[in-house]
Write a protein that holds these residues in place. Structure first.
Motif, PDB file in Angstrom:
ATOM      1  N   GLY A 191       0.988  -1.178   0.144  1.00 29.82           N
ATOM      2  CA  GLY A 191       0.097   0.021  -0.028  1.00 29.82           C
ATOM      3  C   GLY A 191       0.900   1.352  -0.127  1.00 29.82           C
ATOM      4  N   ALA A 192       0.490   2.288  -0.751  1.00 30.86           N
ATOM      5  CA  ALA A 192       1.310   3.403  -1.139  1.00 30.86           C
ATOM      6  C   ALA A 192       0.939   4.329   0.360  1.00 30.86           C
ATOM      7  CB  ALA A 192       1.214   3.994  -2.339  1.00 30.86           C
ATOM      8  N   GLY A 193       2.037   5.008   0.696  1.00 28.65           N
ATOM      9  CA  GLY A 193       1.652   6.142   1.318  1.00 28.65           C
ATOM     10  C   GLY A 193       1.214   5.524   3.229  1.00 28.65           C
ATOM     11  N   THR A 194       1.451   6.752   4.033  1.00 29.07           N
ATOM     12  CA  THR A 194       0.820   6.424   5.412  1.00 29.07           C
ATOM     13  C   THR A 194      -0.104   7.541   5.816  1.00 29.07           C
ATOM     14  OG1 THR A 194       2.856   7.469   6.157  1.00 29.07           O
ATOM     15  CG2 THR A 194       2.852   4.813   6.047  1.00 29.07           C
ATOM     16  N   ASP A 195      -0.896   7.191   6.904  1.00 28.58           N
ATOM     17  CA  ASP A 195      -1.703   8.257   7.184  1.00 28.58           C
ATOM     18  C   ASP A 195      -1.055   9.353   8.192  1.00 28.58           C
ATOM     19  OD1 ASP A 195      -4.231   7.023   6.484  1.00 28.58           O
ATOM     20  OD2 ASP A 195      -4.375   6.096   8.092  1.00 28.58           O
ATOM     21  N   GLY A 196      -1.421  10.494   8.255  1.00 21.81           N
ATOM     22  CA  GLY A 196      -0.860  11.793   8.802  1.00 21.81           C
ATOM     23  C   GLY A 196       0.189  12.386   7.794  1.00 21.81           C
ATOM     24  N   ALA A 197       0.781  13.439   8.513  1.00 21.15           N
ATOM     25  CA  ALA A 197       2.009  14.094   7.829  1.00 21.15           C
ATOM     26  C   ALA A 197       3.375  13.199   8.047  1.00 21.15           C
ATOM     27  CB  ALA A 197       2.192  15.671   8.546  1.00 21.15           C
ATOM     28  N   CYS A 198       3.975  13.532   7.007  1.00 16.97           N
ATOM     29  CA  CYS A 198       5.369  12.819   6.926  1.00 16.97           C
ATOM     30  C   CYS A 198       6.337  13.288   8.167  1.00 16.97           C
ATOM     31  CB  CYS A 198       6.060  13.198   5.714  1.00 16.97           C
ATOM     32  SG  CYS A 198       5.310  12.532   4.206  1.00 16.97           S
ATOM     33  N   PRO A 199       7.180  12.375   8.800  1.00 17.33           N
ATOM     34  CA  PRO A 199       8.195  12.953   9.506  1.00 17.33           C
ATOM     35  C   PRO A 199       9.156  13.746   8.882  1.00 17.33           C
ATOM     36  CG  PRO A 199       8.441  10.584   9.159  1.00 17.33           C
ATOM     37  CD  PRO A 199       7.286  11.002   8.233  1.00 17.33           C
ATOM     38  N   ASP A 200       9.958  14.433   9.628  1.00 19.34           N
ATOM     39  CA  ASP A 200      11.061  15.375   8.906  1.00 19.34           C
ATOM     40  C   ASP A 200      11.992  14.646   8.075  1.00 19.34           C
ATOM     41  OD1 ASP A 200      12.534  17.548   8.273  1.00 19.34           O
ATOM     42  OD2 ASP A 200      13.653  17.543  10.223  1.00 19.34           O
ATOM     43  N   GLY A 201      12.050  14.864   6.813  1.00 19.98           N
ATOM     44  CA  GLY A 201      12.858  14.117   5.981  1.00 19.98           C
ATOM     45  C   GLY A 201      12.236  12.709   5.391  1.00 19.98           C
ATOM     46  N   GLY A 202      11.002  12.646   5.729  1.00 18.40           N
ATOM     47  CA  GLY A 202      10.230  11.390   5.257  1.00 18.40           C
ATOM     48  C   GLY A 202       9.365  11.241   4.212  1.00 18.40           C
ATOM     49  N   GLY A 203       9.555  12.411   3.269  1.00 13.96           N
ATOM     50  CA  GLY A 203       8.529  12.509   2.143  1.00 13.96           C
ATOM     51  C   GLY A 203       7.912  13.880   2.068  1.00 13.96           C
ATOM     52  N   VAL A 204       6.925  13.864   1.240  1.00 10.77           N
ATOM     53  CA  VAL A 204       6.041  14.975   0.996  1.00 10.77           C
ATOM     54  C   VAL A 204       4.652  14.642   1.669  1.00 10.77           C
ATOM     55  CG1 VAL A 204       4.934  16.296  -0.870  1.00 10.77           C
ATOM     56  CG2 VAL A 204       7.234  15.579  -1.157  1.00 10.77           C
ATOM     57  N   THR A 205       4.269  15.629   2.278  1.00 10.64           N
ATOM     58  CA  THR A 205       2.821  15.547   2.782  1.00 10.64           C
ATOM     59  C   THR A 205       1.701  15.841   2.027  1.00 10.64           C
ATOM     60  OG1 THR A 205       3.576  15.724   5.170  1.00 10.64           O
ATOM     61  CG2 THR A 205       1.340  16.043   4.901  1.00 10.64           C
ATOM     62  N   VAL A 206       0.754  15.308   1.686  1.00  5.43           N
ATOM     63  CA  VAL A 206      -0.490  15.686   0.853  1.00  5.43           C
ATOM     64  C   VAL A 206      -1.774  15.945   1.661  1.00  5.43           C
ATOM     65  CG1 VAL A 206      -1.891  14.888  -1.249  1.00  5.43           C
ATOM     66  CG2 VAL A 206       0.694  14.302  -0.840  1.00  5.43           C
ATOM     67  N   VAL A 207      -2.081  17.093   1.507  1.00  2.00           N
ATOM     68  CA  VAL A 207      -3.258  17.567   2.388  1.00  2.00           C
ATOM     69  C   VAL A 207      -4.713  17.725   1.242  1.00  2.00           C
ATOM     70  CG1 VAL A 207      -4.569  19.158   3.716  1.00  2.00           C
ATOM     71  CG2 VAL A 207      -2.183  18.534   4.209  1.00  2.00           C
ATOM     72  N   VAL A 208      -5.709  16.999   1.460  1.00  2.00           N
ATOM     73  CA  VAL A 208      -6.914  16.984   0.715  1.00  2.00           C
ATOM     74  C   VAL A 208      -8.217  17.561   1.448  1.00  2.00           C
ATOM     75  CG1 VAL A 208      -8.520  15.932  -0.907  1.00  2.00           C
ATOM     76  CG2 VAL A 208      -6.102  15.366  -1.050  1.00  2.00           C
ATOM     77  N   ASP A 209      -8.512  18.740   0.975  1.00  2.00           N
ATOM     78  CA  ASP A 209      -9.673  19.441   1.858  1.00  2.00           C
ATOM     79  C   ASP A 209     -10.936  19.188   0.802  1.00  2.00           C
ATOM     80  OD1 ASP A 209     -11.483  20.960   3.106  1.00  2.00           O
ATOM     81  OD2 ASP A 209     -10.384  22.467   3.482  1.00  2.00           O
ATOM     82  N   PHE A 210     -11.800  18.209   1.212  1.00  2.00           N
ATOM     83  CA  PHE A 210     -12.985  18.126   0.426  1.00  2.00           C
ATOM     84  C   PHE A 210     -14.013  19.122   0.202  1.00  2.00           C
ATOM     85  CE2 PHE A 210     -11.108  13.973   1.113  1.00  2.00           C
ATOM     86  CZ  PHE A 210     -11.012  13.370  -0.148  1.00  2.00           C
ATOM     87  N   GLY A 211     -13.925  20.179   1.244  1.00  2.66           N
ATOM     88  CA  GLY A 211     -14.887  21.084   1.481  1.00  2.66           C
ATOM     89  C   GLY A 211     -16.158  20.531   1.741  1.00  2.66           C
ATOM     90  N   ASP A 212     -17.216  21.323   0.867  1.00  3.87           N
ATOM     91  CA  ASP A 212     -18.640  20.931   0.986  1.00  3.87           C
ATOM     92  C   ASP A 212     -18.921  19.416   0.601  1.00  3.87           C
ATOM     93  OD1 ASP A 212     -18.716  21.342  -1.503  1.00  3.87           O
ATOM     94  OD2 ASP A 212     -20.177  23.028  -1.558  1.00  3.87           O
ATOM     95  N   LEU A 213     -18.012  18.931  -0.092  1.00  3.51           N
ATOM     96  CA  LEU A 213     -18.122  17.574  -0.674  1.00  3.51           C
ATOM     97  C   LEU A 213     -18.186  16.333   0.642  1.00  3.51           C
ATOM     98  CD1 LEU A 213     -15.654  17.517  -3.845  1.00  3.51           C
ATOM     99  CD2 LEU A 213     -18.263  17.839  -3.777  1.00  3.51           C
ATOM    100  N   GLY A 214     -17.484  16.906   1.707  1.00  3.08           N
ATOM    101  CA  GLY A 214     -17.385  15.874   2.674  1.00  3.08           C
ATOM    102  C   GLY A 214     -16.402  14.709   2.541  1.00  3.08           C
ATOM    103  N   PRO A 215     -16.008  14.111   3.499  1.00  5.32           N
ATOM    104  CA  PRO A 215     -16.342  14.053   4.791  1.00  5.32           C
ATOM    105  C   PRO A 215     -15.356  14.804   5.538  1.00  5.32           C
ATOM    106  CG  PRO A 215     -15.150  12.233   4.699  1.00  5.32           C
ATOM    107  CD  PRO A 215     -15.025  12.726   3.190  1.00  5.32           C
ATOM    108  N   GLY A 216     -14.637  15.828   5.169  1.00  5.21           N
ATOM    109  CA  GLY A 216     -13.508  16.677   5.536  1.00  5.21           C
ATOM    110  C   GLY A 216     -12.295  16.649   5.017  1.00  5.21           C
TER     111      GLY A 216
END
Length: 206
Positions: A26-51
């Motif tokens: 499985g690719a990626g892990t939940d939560g922000a990356c540790p320092d030097g551990g990769g690129v953190t991706v944030v997706v804000d679904f807005g009014d589409l939900g669920p957050g």
């Protein structure tokens, strides 16, 4: 003959035990990356939900689309422009909002952002298929519904802040992903079968 057949059965049992032990990919892990551990991706679904969704893409993704994919987030492009236009993220918005035939609507689309850890979100000046994520940085996506084409979209509501690393508990037999039950079961079968062979040989000798 009995011994050779038993050896084959034992080999198959051990093979099955260790196939079950293979970790799930499985690719990626939940939560922000540790320092030097990769690129953190944030997706804000807005009014589409669920957050909002926050995941870590390990390493150095080649572009913004790759960062989404390597974080384990589904992304679909438009029929006309492919992944040069991110039309759906994790299946949203649905076809009732956007057909994904060409360019998204100017009043319902995914906006794309960058940030450094602890910094501020900045709207990307190029498309996600050509933008190069900064090592250790944050990539942001926010579903925008501006009231008019002149309104600027809002950045993701999740700040680009790196979460403190947590220490994983030491591995133990309980909760371990290694299938010790299968291995122990196979060993028991081997011992019982071996005892059966010894008894059979003794009976023949009599």
């Amino acid at each position: 003959m009995i011994a050779s057949r038993f050896a084959v059965v034992c080999a198959l049992l051990f093979g099955a035990a260790f196939v079950g032990a293979a970790p799930a990919s499985g690719a990626g892990t939940d939560g922000a990356c540790p320092d030097g551990g990769g690129v953190t991706v944030v997706v804000d679904f807005g009014d589409l939900g669920p957050g909002s969704l926050v995941r870590c893409a390990p390493g150095t993704p080649s572009n913004g689309i790759a960062a989404l994919q390597e974080a384990g987030i589904d992304v679909a492009g438009s029929q006309k422009y492919g992944l040069a236009v991110a039309c759906r993220i994790n299946g949203k918005p649905g076809p009732d909002v956007e057909s994904c035939a060409g360019m998204p609507s100017a009043t319902a689309y995914w906006s794309y952002w960058h940030a450094t850890a602890g910094g501020s979100w900045t709207s990307s000046q190029e498309g996600a298929q050509t933008a190069k994520p900064a090592p250790g940085g944050f990539e942001g996506w926010a579903f925008a519904r501006p009231k008019s084409v002149n309104d600027m979209p809002a950045p993701p509501r999740v700040p680009p802040v790196r979460q403190a690393a947590t220490t994983a508990p030491a591995a133990s037999g309980e909760g371990s992903s290694f299938p010790w039950g299968l291995v122990v079961g196979a060993v028991v079968i081997v011992l019982v079968g071996g005892a059966g062979i010894v008894v059979a040989r003794r009976r023949r000798a009599q």
